[in-house]
Motif scaffolding. Structure first.
Motif, short mmCIF file in Angstrom:
data_model
loop_
_atom_site.label_atom_id
_atom_site.label_comp_id
_atom_site.label_asym_id
_atom_site.label_seq_id
_atom_site.Cartn_x
_atom_site.Cartn_y
_atom_site.Cartn_z
N ASP A 162 -20.89 1.41 46.50
CA ASP A 162 -21.40 2.06 47.70
C ASP A 162 -22.11 3.36 47.37
N SER B 286 -16.07 6.97 52.26
CA SER B 286 -15.69 5.82 51.44
C SER B 286 -14.23 5.92 51.01
N GLU C 5 -15.66 -0.99 44.87
CA GLU C 5 -16.55 -1.01 46.04
C GLU C 5 -17.03 0.38 46.39
N GLU D 247 -28.13 -5.52 44.90
CA GLU D 247 -27.17 -4.75 44.10
C GLU D 247 -27.48 -4.89 42.61
#
Length: 150
Positions: free
Chosen positions: A102, A51, A98, A71
């Motif tokens: 994640d 990531s 993000e 989510e």
């Protein structure tokens, strides 16, 4: 798993300061962590590294993040509110946000506890070699009931 992550944050100032995975596994085991907990944390950290490698791009002012139903179920209102707070304070740019989402989805159970989300946020900063400012560290570490209002 979160206990292992906190241990790593407290004992290694950056991910590249950690020993190789096999040696790290031995050290964590020697400290007293269970093998399955260590394996889960190391897998999670691999995902965090991936990531971090893809964390590029600039933030666009005025952009809006819309959370999917899955989510929202995974994160829960409290965690989404905390993410929005960090964004509005200007300390969690969109690419880092993000990464947080994640890594929270990688945990898999929802709604994720706010204290666990705070550890994820801390680990995202750690993975990028960034130190959150003092006010954000206060938000991440001090329980709301322990704060003094002046």
């Amino acid at each position: 798993m979160f206990d292992v992550l906190v241990y790593l944050y407290e004992n290694y100032w950056r991910p590249d300061a950690c020993p190789d995975p096999q040696q790290l596994q031995r050290k964590l085991s020697a400290v007293g962590f269970e093998s399955d907990e260590i394996q889960e944390a190391l897998r999670w950290l691999e995902g965090l590294a991936s990531s971090a490698d893809s964390c590029v791009g600039s933030t666009m002012s005025g952009s809006l993040r819309v959370y999917t139903e899955s989510e929202r179920d995974l994160l829960g209102e409290e965690s989404i509110g905390f993410i929005c707070f960090l964004e509005s304070a200007g300390v969690l740019p969109a690419p880092m946000r993000e990464m947080v989402i994640d890594r929270a989805t990688a945990v898999g159970n929802g709604p994720i506890d706010l204290e666990d989300l705070k550890i994820i946020v801390l680990m995202v900063f750690w993975s990028l070699g960034e130190e959150p400012d003092a006010l954000i560290l206060d938000e991440l570490f001090v329980a709301a009931e322990d704060r003094l209002i002046h």
